[in-house]
Design a protein around this motif. Structure first.
Motif, PDB file in Angstrom:
ATOM      1  N   MET A   1       0.787  -1.087   0.003  1.00 45.71           N
ATOM      2  CA  MET A   1      -0.100  -0.121  -0.033  1.00 45.71           C
ATOM      3  C   MET A   1       0.814   1.243   0.123  1.00 45.71           C
ATOM      4  SD  MET A   1      -3.209   0.615   2.608  1.00 45.71           S
ATOM      5  CE  MET A   1      -4.335  -0.099   1.710  1.00 45.71           C
ATOM      6  N   ILE A   2       0.445   2.287  -0.588  1.00 47.21           N
ATOM      7  CA  ILE A   2       1.161   3.771  -0.734  1.00 47.21           C
ATOM      8  C   ILE A   2       1.084   4.205   0.901  1.00 47.21           C
ATOM      9  CG2 ILE A   2       1.048   5.942  -1.236  1.00 47.21           C
ATOM     10  CD1 ILE A   2      -0.018   5.391  -4.001  1.00 47.21           C
ATOM     11  N   THR A   3       2.635   4.506   1.298  1.00 48.94           N
ATOM     12  CA  THR A   3       2.680   4.896   2.537  1.00 48.94           C
ATOM     13  C   THR A   3       2.285   6.235   2.879  1.00 48.94           C
ATOM     14  OG1 THR A   3       4.893   5.706   1.944  1.00 48.94           O
ATOM     15  CG2 THR A   3       4.861   3.311   2.866  1.00 48.94           C
ATOM     16  N   SER A   4       2.187   7.167   2.081  1.00 46.41           N
ATOM     17  CA  SER A   4       1.356   8.522   2.074  1.00 46.41           C
ATOM     18  C   SER A   4       0.004   8.376   2.215  1.00 46.41           C
ATOM     19  CB  SER A   4       1.960   9.510   1.386  1.00 46.41           C
ATOM     20  OG  SER A   4       1.106   9.128   0.036  1.00 46.41           O
ATOM     21  N   SER A   5      -0.423   9.632   2.853  1.00 47.15           N
ATOM     22  CA  SER A   5      -1.975   9.623   2.906  1.00 47.15           C
ATOM     23  C   SER A   5      -2.636  10.087   1.810  1.00 47.15           C
ATOM     24  CB  SER A   5      -2.484  10.417   4.234  1.00 47.15           C
ATOM     25  OG  SER A   5      -1.777  11.631   3.803  1.00 47.15           O
ATOM     26  N   ILE A   6      -1.942  10.455   0.470  1.00 50.24           N
ATOM     27  CA  ILE A   6      -2.416  10.974  -0.854  1.00 50.24           C
ATOM     28  C   ILE A   6      -2.748   9.582  -1.410  1.00 50.24           C
ATOM     29  CG2 ILE A   6      -1.899  12.071  -2.801  1.00 50.24           C
ATOM     30  CD1 ILE A   6       0.247  13.607  -1.178  1.00 50.24           C
ATOM     31  N   PRO A   7      -3.982   9.539  -1.984  1.00 48.99           N
ATOM     32  CA  PRO A   7      -4.524   8.541  -2.898  1.00 48.99           C
ATOM     33  C   PRO A   7      -3.788   8.466  -4.081  1.00 48.99           C
ATOM     34  CG  PRO A   7      -6.312  10.347  -2.844  1.00 48.99           C
ATOM     35  CD  PRO A   7      -5.097  10.860  -1.956  1.00 48.99           C
ATOM     36  N   LYS A   8      -3.932   7.389  -4.700  1.00 49.40           N
ATOM     37  CA  LYS A   8      -3.100   7.039  -6.037  1.00 49.40           C
ATOM     38  C   LYS A   8      -3.861   7.758  -7.018  1.00 49.40           C
ATOM     39  CE  LYS A   8      -3.497   2.516  -5.983  1.00 49.40           C
ATOM     40  NZ  LYS A   8      -3.468   1.007  -6.497  1.00 49.40           N
ATOM     41  N   PRO A   9      -3.103   8.422  -7.721  1.00 45.45           N
ATOM     42  CA  PRO A   9      -3.679   9.184  -9.104  1.00 45.45           C
ATOM     43  C   PRO A   9      -4.301   8.050 -10.248  1.00 45.45           C
ATOM     44  CG  PRO A   9      -1.321   9.511  -9.141  1.00 45.45           C
ATOM     45  CD  PRO A   9      -1.701   8.687  -7.718  1.00 45.45           C
ATOM     46  N   THR A  10      -5.047   8.494 -10.765  1.00 49.43           N
ATOM     47  CA  THR A  10      -5.539   7.605 -11.964  1.00 49.43           C
ATOM     48  C   THR A  10      -4.673   7.824 -13.117  1.00 49.43           C
ATOM     49  OG1 THR A  10      -7.161   9.178 -12.837  1.00 49.43           O
ATOM     50  CG2 THR A  10      -8.065   7.941 -11.275  1.00 49.43           C
ATOM     51  N   ALA A  11      -4.769   7.139 -14.246  1.00 50.34           N
ATOM     52  CA  ALA A  11      -3.810   7.249 -15.269  1.00 50.34           C
ATOM     53  C   ALA A  11      -4.206   8.773 -15.794  1.00 50.34           C
ATOM     54  CB  ALA A  11      -4.370   6.354 -16.380  1.00 50.34           C
ATOM     55  N   SER A  12      -5.446   9.309 -15.849  1.00 46.47           N
ATOM     56  CA  SER A  12      -5.346  10.838 -16.676  1.00 46.47           C
ATOM     57  C   SER A  12      -4.861  11.945 -15.522  1.00 46.47           C
ATOM     58  CB  SER A  12      -6.884  11.111 -16.941  1.00 46.47           C
ATOM     59  OG  SER A  12      -7.634  10.797 -15.847  1.00 46.47           O
TER      60      SER A  12
ATOM     61  N   SER B   1       1.373  17.992  -5.147  1.00 41.23           N
ATOM     62  CA  SER B   1       1.509  18.030  -3.769  1.00 41.23           C
ATOM     63  C   SER B   1       2.691  17.187  -3.096  1.00 41.23           C
ATOM     64  CB  SER B   1       0.337  17.810  -2.894  1.00 41.23           C
ATOM     65  OG  SER B   1       0.096  16.605  -3.061  1.00 41.23           O
ATOM     66  N   GLN B   2       3.098  16.504  -4.321  1.00 38.44           N
ATOM     67  CA  GLN B   2       4.196  15.335  -3.954  1.00 38.44           C
ATOM     68  C   GLN B   2       5.178  15.570  -5.001  1.00 38.44           C
ATOM     69  OE1 GLN B   2       2.593  11.499  -3.268  1.00 38.44           O
ATOM     70  NE2 GLN B   2       4.085  10.895  -2.014  1.00 38.44           N
ATOM     71  N   ALA B   3       6.534  15.384  -4.471  1.00 42.79           N
ATOM     72  CA  ALA B   3       7.574  15.401  -5.589  1.00 42.79           C
ATOM     73  C   ALA B   3       7.313  14.246  -6.616  1.00 42.79           C
ATOM     74  CB  ALA B   3       8.941  15.347  -4.906  1.00 42.79           C
ATOM     75  N   GLN B   4       7.694  14.214  -7.682  1.00 41.60           N
ATOM     76  CA  GLN B   4       7.660  13.220  -8.705  1.00 41.60           C
ATOM     77  C   GLN B   4       8.300  11.753  -8.319  1.00 41.60           C
ATOM     78  OE1 GLN B   4       9.102  14.021 -12.672  1.00 41.60           O
ATOM     79  NE2 GLN B   4       8.417  12.094 -13.488  1.00 41.60           N
ATOM     80  N   ASP B   5       9.602  11.938  -7.807  1.00 43.87           N
ATOM     81  CA  ASP B   5      10.194  10.612  -7.460  1.00 43.87           C
ATOM     82  C   ASP B   5       9.706  10.175  -6.225  1.00 43.87           C
ATOM     83  OD1 ASP B   5      11.092  12.835  -5.997  1.00 43.87           O
ATOM     84  OD2 ASP B   5      13.087  12.083  -5.647  1.00 43.87           O
ATOM     85  N   SER B   6       9.093  10.873  -5.426  1.00 45.22           N
ATOM     86  CA  SER B   6       8.402  10.473  -4.235  1.00 45.22           C
ATOM     87  C   SER B   6       7.246   9.603  -4.497  1.00 45.22           C
ATOM     88  CB  SER B   6       8.020  11.378  -3.125  1.00 45.22           C
ATOM     89  OG  SER B   6       7.410  11.100  -1.938  1.00 45.22           O
ATOM     90  N   LEU B   7       6.256  10.156  -5.533  1.00 45.19           N
ATOM     91  CA  LEU B   7       5.037   9.671  -5.932  1.00 45.19           C
ATOM     92  C   LEU B   7       5.324   8.337  -6.434  1.00 45.19           C
ATOM     93  CD1 LEU B   7       2.079   9.440  -6.100  1.00 45.19           C
ATOM     94  CD2 LEU B   7       2.226  10.872  -8.002  1.00 45.19           C
ATOM     95  N   GLN B   8       6.180   8.107  -7.486  1.00 49.30           N
ATOM     96  CA  GLN B   8       6.590   7.132  -8.389  1.00 49.30           C
ATOM     97  C   GLN B   8       7.234   5.929  -7.420  1.00 49.30           C
ATOM     98  OE1 GLN B   8       9.514   9.131 -11.114  1.00 49.30           O
ATOM     99  NE2 GLN B   8       7.762   9.101 -12.729  1.00 49.30           N
ATOM    100  N   THR B   9       7.846   6.202  -6.406  1.00 44.23           N
ATOM    101  CA  THR B   9       8.300   5.422  -5.187  1.00 44.23           C
ATOM    102  C   THR B   9       7.279   4.499  -4.826  1.00 44.23           C
ATOM    103  OG1 THR B   9      10.578   6.708  -5.321  1.00 44.23           O
ATOM    104  CG2 THR B   9       9.893   4.916  -3.434  1.00 44.23           C
ATOM    105  N   ASN B  10       6.455   5.714  -4.272  1.00 43.47           N
ATOM    106  CA  ASN B  10       5.325   5.078  -3.513  1.00 43.47           C
ATOM    107  C   ASN B  10       4.271   4.021  -4.373  1.00 43.47           C
ATOM    108  OD1 ASN B  10       5.871   5.953  -1.187  1.00 43.47           O
ATOM    109  ND2 ASN B  10       4.624   7.820  -1.680  1.00 43.47           N
ATOM    110  N   LEU B  11       4.312   4.428  -5.750  1.00 41.35           N
ATOM    111  CA  LEU B  11       3.342   3.536  -6.888  1.00 41.35           C
ATOM    112  C   LEU B  11       4.230   2.288  -6.983  1.00 41.35           C
ATOM    113  CD1 LEU B  11       2.194   6.294  -9.198  1.00 41.35           C
ATOM    114  CD2 LEU B  11       0.679   5.255  -7.638  1.00 41.35           C
TER     115      LEU B  11
ATOM    116  N   LEU C   1      -3.088  17.480  -5.559  1.00 42.06           N
ATOM    117  CA  LEU C   1      -2.533  18.643  -6.053  1.00 42.06           C
ATOM    118  C   LEU C   1      -2.747  19.975  -4.977  1.00 42.06           C
ATOM    119  CD1 LEU C   1      -4.224  19.274  -9.403  1.00 42.06           C
ATOM    120  CD2 LEU C   1      -1.800  18.728  -8.702  1.00 42.06           C
ATOM    121  N   THR C   2      -1.962  20.942  -4.777  1.00 45.27           N
ATOM    122  CA  THR C   2      -2.196  22.181  -3.791  1.00 45.27           C
ATOM    123  C   THR C   2      -2.633  23.025  -4.795  1.00 45.27           C
ATOM    124  OG1 THR C   2       0.251  22.869  -4.302  1.00 45.27           O
ATOM    125  CG2 THR C   2      -0.149  21.427  -2.520  1.00 45.27           C
ATOM    126  N   ARG C   3      -3.216  24.097  -4.238  1.00 44.41           N
ATOM    127  CA  ARG C   3      -3.889  25.217  -5.157  1.00 44.41           C
ATOM    128  C   ARG C   3      -3.428  26.552  -4.442  1.00 44.41           C
ATOM    129  NH1 ARG C   3      -9.867  24.533  -6.004  1.00 44.41           N
ATOM    130  NH2 ARG C   3     -10.188  24.821  -3.940  1.00 44.41           N
TER     131      ARG C   3
END
Length: 93
Positions: free
Chosen positions: A1-12, A74-84, A60-62
């Protein structure tokens, strides 16, 4: 499971994130202009709705201090990719 509380993004959503990682924060109009290069059929309202949903999910942040609002990951690319990747490995093994 992804370790962050941010949900997994869809393909789009990942496609929109890639643009933001490459080009930095953007408003909905700028994002729509970039997306139209690959998907000319995609309406501005659809892009805006995706950005709003992603903001609601915490992907995302706004920046609301100015108009138009700027969206950023809201998350760096390498961080999100590692979690995925970790999530995918857990599912496979």
């Amino acid at each position: 499971m992804i370790t962050s509380s941010i949900p997994k993004p869809t393909a789009s959503e990942l496609n929109l994130l890639k643009l933001l990682w490459q080009h930095g924060p953007m408003d909905a109009k700028q994002m729509h202009e970039w997306v139209q290069r690959e998907r000319p059929d995609l309406a501005y309202a659809t892009v805006l709705r995706h950005l709003q949903i992603m903001y609601g999910k915490g992907i995302l942040t706004r920046d609301e201090s100015q108009r138009p609002h700027l969206y950023a990951p809201s998350q760096a690319q390498d961080s999100l990719q590692t979690n995925l990747l970790k999530d995918m490995i857990q599912k496979v093994f």
